[in-house]
Design an enzyme around this catalytic site. Structure first.
Site, PDB file in Angstrom:
ATOM      1  N   ASP A  62       0.872  -1.167   0.000  1.00 54.19           N
ATOM      2  CA  ASP A  62       0.000   0.000   0.000  1.00 54.19           C
ATOM      3  C   ASP A  62       0.919   1.231   0.000  1.00 54.19           C
ATOM      4  O   ASP A  62       2.109   1.113   0.312  1.00 54.19           O
ATOM      5  CB  ASP A  62      -0.874  -0.026   1.260  1.00 54.19           C
ATOM      6  N   ASP A  82      -1.557  -0.712   6.003  1.00 51.30           N
ATOM      7  CA  ASP A  82      -1.737  -0.159   7.346  1.00 51.30           C
ATOM      8  C   ASP A  82      -3.142   0.325   7.643  1.00 51.30           C
ATOM      9  O   ASP A  82      -3.429   0.715   8.769  1.00 51.30           O
ATOM     10  CB  ASP A  82      -0.760   1.006   7.562  1.00 51.30           C
ATOM     11  N   ASP A  96      -6.988  -1.612   3.595  1.00 50.56           N
ATOM     12  CA  ASP A  96      -6.048  -2.662   3.186  1.00 50.56           C
ATOM     13  C   ASP A  96      -6.437  -4.034   3.742  1.00 50.56           C
ATOM     14  O   ASP A  96      -5.864  -5.047   3.340  1.00 50.56           O
ATOM     15  CB  ASP A  96      -4.622  -2.327   3.675  1.00 50.56           C
TER      16      ASP A  96
END
Length: 694
Positions: A387, A589, A593
């Site tokens: 990410d 995080d 996600d």
């Protein structure tokens, strides 16, 4: 604390304390002394009231002495309160157990008449016999059956003294093995205990972030979407969906409202609750960590499971070998030797110790791994997916520009945005709130309950008007807020290279905030190292626009990236990679996600991320540095190598002992002693090998 220096050499001193140290103070005092930054290692000798300290640096001696002088009963009491369960087996307790075993054995051997000693030996045999019968009752041929058969052979030879010696050696070996295993497990638990947690403490009409360990009974804590519950308590007000999978194993969140109990180690998936603390935070954290360690048993790697399965399958072959030896040699001694050495204990114990040590070393490096399976998967991974926000970029982004539209001022836009964002733990939300605070903007408004829409933004209402803030996709496309070509050009020019955050009131766009999301230090170097360690494909996924994604990807050294990704898109992308036969590690995080993290072969959550991300992930990095990923890959490779080495070592050593016993070179009792000694030695080697990496 009163003390006197007994002996010292450069870098090490030994001091005598004021009297013996009670058992309950051993671990707390050791931990208090170890908190001094000049102390490398501290060892207590409780029965003689001694303390040995290794220190660092030329000024280390004076700093250590000043620190020892400053310690009082309150410090020890606080450490005892933080961890008031005595979970660590002490070395002096092991020595006492061994002393009792050895003393009682030789007392029986030297002072009891032979007939009475024989009766005592038969009486002691009952524990081994009952254990064997329980195994046979479950249709299992395992180590207890082997032990009982070997001891029974001595009784069959009318040699109770040898039977007594065999039982003594088995008890001694089991004591050492249990201590070695318990010490490794507890070292892991204390390593995890040292990893920090925080909470939102409510004081009046303000919230402050405090360490969870500072919370006391009666405090009020605010927990919102994506945040962890770090204490046991009762919901005072609010309503939320709470994920309790770590405690109950249930995958679906449960509703918690006023009057309901909530527990440490869980997380809020959606909603907002205010919790009154009702238990000691050290106890609750300890309980959740012990639960994690226990659950890791269900996440064993294929290598560990294969070793343990082999250990169970090999026991019947021990009996077959013993039968063959009995037929071929007609020697009870050689038959007993074939029963005294087994592969099972060594295979299981060395594998378990290797895993616990790797988990402990990982915890000390700020990496929480939920089972050995994830080490093995990390070694096998050939693709890593990142990410962007909070993973490759800083967890502390900042507002670089504020664009006001439709007659609003920049201050009004920023204040309004902070009013909505203050409720959420996402890095971008914190950046907006921080920017408003820096300009002394009061942003507590009278608005309705806010709704967090994962990966899109936030919606609320004010004086009957709908207020939304979030991505262009959410505000313009989903909410249908109109935007003119002139506004598009102005926004593109003002936010070039930034991540735009759109704010609309009652269907009209009133402003855009440009979020600067700088790359973390060392990201490009870490990604290059990961490629060198065998991760062939590196991908970045982000919900940001193409321009911002391209800039971050170029700076990070990532050649493959995808922009404007929703949570469902990230999840589908990871699934597609796995369908292609790739082993995928996903690093993220945020709440958005979580689907991709749970789908990946190994999900890795950044420590500053949301509790939900950590909940579904297999691995959590307590810090924000990607260098931890490099360390995890290396540690995982080292563990797999250690497991393979343990397997080969156990098979070689025990095969040699079997051959020596059957050949008459070693007596059965010596074979048993060497078998237990080598098992403990191999286990200690597996544990020490990771400590050397510190």
């Amino acid at each position: 604390m009163r003390y006197a220096i007994e002996h010292e050499i450069p870098g090490r001193m030994r001091v005598r304390l004021d009297g013996c140290i009670p058992d309950r103070d051993i671990e707390p005092l050791t931990r208090v002394v170890a908190k001094c930054d000049a102390v490398r290692e501290a060892t207590l000798y409780p029965r003689i009231g001694g303390l040995a300290v290794e220190y660092a640096g030329e000024c280390g001696r004076d700093r250590v002495l000043d620190y020892l002088s400053s310690i009082d009963e309150g410090d020890v009491e606080q450490a005892r309160g933080d961890y008031d369960l005595a979970i660590v087996p002490q070395a002096h307790s092991l020595l006492m157990d061994i002393a009792v075993l050895v003393g009682s054995y030789f007392a029986r051997r030297w002072f009891l008449p032979r007939p009475i000693a024989a009766i005592v030996a038969v009486w002691r045999y009952r524990a081994f016999l009952f254990a064997a019968l329980r195994s046979l009752g479950r249709s299992r041929l395992d180590v207890p059956v082997l032990d009982a058969a070997a001891i029974g052979m001595s009784f069959a030879k009318r040699d109770p003294r040898t039977a007594s010696q065999t039982m003594f050696l088995l008890d001694l070996g089991e004591t050492l093995e249990e201590y070695t295993c318990a010490r490794s497990e507890c070292e892991l638990i204390y390593s995890l205990l040292d990893m920090p947690e925080s909470a939102q403490l409510v004081r009046g009409d303000q919230e402050i972030t405090v360490p969870a360990s500072d919370l006391r009974e009666g405090d009020i804590v605010a927990v919102r979407t994506g945040m962890p519950i770090s204490i046991d308590g009762v919901v005072e007000r609010g309503i939320a969906m709470v994920n309790q999978a770590t405690l109950t194993g249930e995958p679906l969140a449960v509703e918690r409202a006023s009057g309901d109990d909530v527990f440490a180690g869980t997380a809020v998936e959606d909603g907002e609750i205010f919790i009154r603390v009702k238990a000691n935070t050290g106890d609750t954290k300890l309980r959740s960590i012990v639960s994690l360690v226990e659950q890791s048993e269900a996440c064993k790697s294929e290598s560990q499971s294969r070793m343990e399965a082999l250990a169970d399958r090999i026991v019947p072959w021990n009996f077959l070998l013993a039968g063959a030896v009995a037929v071929a040699t007609r020697s009870l001694a050689k038959t007993s030797a074939a029963l005294m050495v087994d592969y099972s204990c060594a295979l299981k114990l060395t594998g378990s110790i290797a895993v616990l040590s790797a988990m402990s070393q990982s915890a000390k490096a700020g990496i929480t791994v939920k089972g050995s399976r994830h080490f093995e998967t990390m070694v096998a991974a050939d693709t890593i997916v990142f990410d962007k926000t909070g993973t490759l970029t800083e967890a502390l982004p900042k507002v670089s520009c504020v664009l006001a539209l439709d007659g609003w001022s920049r201050r009004e836009v920023l204040r309004f945005a902070a009013c909505l964002e203050e409720h959420f733990p996402h890095p971008v939300a914190r950046a907006v709130v921080r920017a408003a605070a820096e300009k002394n903007l009061k942003h507590r408004e009278r608005h309705a309950a806010v709704e967090y829409i994962v990966a899109h933004g936030i919606a609320s209402s004010l004086e009957g008007k709908r207020v939304v803030i979030g991505s262009e996709h959410f505000v313009v496309e989903d909410e249908g807020v109109p935007i003119s070509e002139e506004q598009k050009e102005k926004i593109a020019a003002e936010t070039e290279g930034l991540s735009p955050l759109y704010l609309a009131v009652d269907g009209e766009l009133i402003g855009v905030l440009g979020i600067e999301d700088p790359l973390k230090d060392g990201v490009a170097e870490a990604i290059n190292k990961l490629r060198g360690l065998g991760l062939k494909r590196v991908v970045m996924l982000t919900g940001d626009n193409e321009r911002t994604a391209a800039r971050i990807a170029q700076d990070a050294g990532v050649t493959e990236f995808y922009a404007n990704m929703l949570p469902s898109d990230k999840h589908a992308f990871v699934e597609r990679l796995r369908a292609e036969g790739r082993t995928v590690a996903m690093v993220g995080d945020g709440v958005n996600d979580s689907p991709a993290l749970s789908c990946a072969d190994v999900g890795i959550a950044m420590g500053q991320g949301t509790a939900i991300a950590k909940e579904v992930a297999d691995v959590t990095l307590s810090g924000g540095s990607l260098e931890s990923l490099v360390e995890l890959r290396k540690l995982s490779s080292a563990l797999m190598a250690r497991m393979d080495g343990s397997y080969k070592g156990v098979m070689a050593v025990n095969s040699a002992l079997l051959a020596a016993g059957i050949g008459g070179i070693l007596q059965p009792q010596i074979s048993s002693l060497l078998h237990n000694a080598t098992t403990v030695a191999l286990s200690a080697h597996n544990s020490a090998s990771y400590r050397l990496r510190q």
